[in-house]
Design an enzyme around this catalytic site. Structure first.
Site, PDB file in Angstrom:
ATOM      1  N   HIS A 251       0.840  -1.208   0.000  1.00  0.00           N
ATOM      2  CA  HIS A 251       0.000   0.000   0.000  1.00  0.00           C
ATOM      3  C   HIS A 251       0.874   1.257   0.000  1.00  0.00           C
ATOM      4  O   HIS A 251       0.591   2.228  -0.691  1.00  0.00           O
ATOM      5  CB  HIS A 251      -0.866   0.069   1.263  1.00  0.00           C
ATOM      6  CG  HIS A 251      -1.885  -1.017   1.390  1.00  0.00           C
ATOM      7  ND1 HIS A 251      -1.800  -2.008   2.336  1.00  0.00           N
ATOM      8  CD2 HIS A 251      -3.013  -1.265   0.680  1.00  0.00           C
ATOM      9  CE1 HIS A 251      -2.842  -2.803   2.221  1.00  0.00           C
ATOM     10  NE2 HIS A 251      -3.587  -2.395   1.236  1.00  0.00           N
TER      11      HIS A 251
ATOM     12  N   SER B  22      -2.615  -7.898   3.159  1.00  0.00           N
ATOM     13  CA  SER B  22      -3.058  -7.700   4.546  1.00  0.00           C
ATOM     14  C   SER B  22      -3.347  -9.035   5.209  1.00  0.00           C
ATOM     15  O   SER B  22      -3.354  -9.153   6.427  1.00  0.00           O
ATOM     16  CB  SER B  22      -4.321  -6.845   4.578  1.00  0.00           C
ATOM     17  OG  SER B  22      -4.092  -5.657   3.892  1.00  0.00           O
TER      18      SER B  22
END
Ligand code: PAF
Length: 282
Positions: A37, A188
């Site tokens: 990210h 994640s």
């Protein structure tokens, strides 16, 4: 970095930025941020004057309520990670800001096969939820450039379709997948891997890299069968391994007929579902 939790605050900031002629970049996320990210945010900062990142765990894209519940939400850590990345605004809305009772946020866009194959097959309704939330977020953030990661190749294809179907002026920028040193695509979900499955998981990237070596020398069907066998033998439970056209996402039988070819896969490592892809022919 400014943290904004409601649409009104965001709207004032965006209006001022627009008035000042600043170019706005947007990186939507569901939090549990990792280096992948952060790379998207850094890239957005090189392309635009102001970077907005959103963290919103979108309930409408989860077809499995248990998956939504288990989704990690380490918000203070996320905020710490964002400092120094070039993120100017962190938009942190509650569900009521994104889906208020008095606004119809539904979207009747049907990307057809693009949203039905691969992830669409195993996660029915997922891409409808993704399109809905991205469309809503774009309405609020009004960016010039939307930056998304190649890790979710099919998601990028569906969002590209949605932008074209709505005649959106937003430019879509796809950033390369960021990998751990052993090749595992950053996600994640990786934090939920047991040490044993974490050790096995890089086989996903290895299998994709092998497909890249074999394309053109072996039939796509054979490569796909071999990949499924390899992932299974390593201890993973693959859902699919497909060699597809990079634009239509339809399976490739004759590689000579396609300009861009991508291999996409999803596999369970225990109770963690991992996805990855690799461009076999750019
Ligand atoms: O890729 C994600 O994290 C999500 O699907 C997105 C694009 C933020 C929409 O909720």
């Amino acid at each position: 970095m400014l943290i904004l939790r409601n649409n009104d605050g965001l709207s004032v900031f965006i209006a001022n930025a627009e008035k000042a002629g600043r170019k706005i970049g947007f990186v939507p996320t569901m939090g549990a941020l990792h280096e992948g990210h952060l790379a998207l945010i850094r890239e957005a900062a090189t392309l635009t004057d102001i970077v907005v990142c959103s963290i919103f765990v979108n309930p409408t894209q989860f077809n499995d309520p248990a998956d939504l519940e288990k989704y990690p939400r380490p918000i203070s850590r996320d905020i710490e990670l964002l400092h120094g990345t070039g993120c100017d605004i962190l938009f942190l809305p509650e569900v009521g800001e994104i889906y208020p009772q008095d606004i119809d946020t539904s979207l009747s866009i049907h990307p057809g096969r693009l949203a039905e194959v691969m992830e669409g097959e195993f996660r029915p309704g997922h891409f409808e939820g993704v399109m809905q939330v991205v469309h809503r977020l774009l309405d609020l953030v009004r960016p010039h450039i939307l930056v998304m990661g190649q890790k979710d190749y099919q998601q990028v294809a569906v969002v590209r379709y949605m932008l074209e179907a709505t005649r959106s002026p937003v430019q879509l920028h796809m950033s390369a997948t960021i990998r751990e040193a052993d090749g595992l695509a950053m996600s994640s979900r990786n934090v939920r891997l047991t040490p044993a499955f974490r050790a096995i998981a890089p086989v996903i990237c290895q299998t994709l890299a092998e497909a890249r070596e074999l394309i053109g020398r072996m039939a796509p069907q054979e490569i796909m069968d071999q990949a499924i066998e390899q992932l299974t033998a390593a201890g993973l439970t693959p859902e699919y391994f497909r060699i597809v056209d990079g634009m239509t996402l339809e399976e490739v039988s004759d590689p000579g007929q396609h300009e861009q070819i991508v291999a996409c896969t999803a596999a369970w490592a225990g109770d963690v579902r991992l996805i990855d892809n690799m461009v076999l022919r750019p």
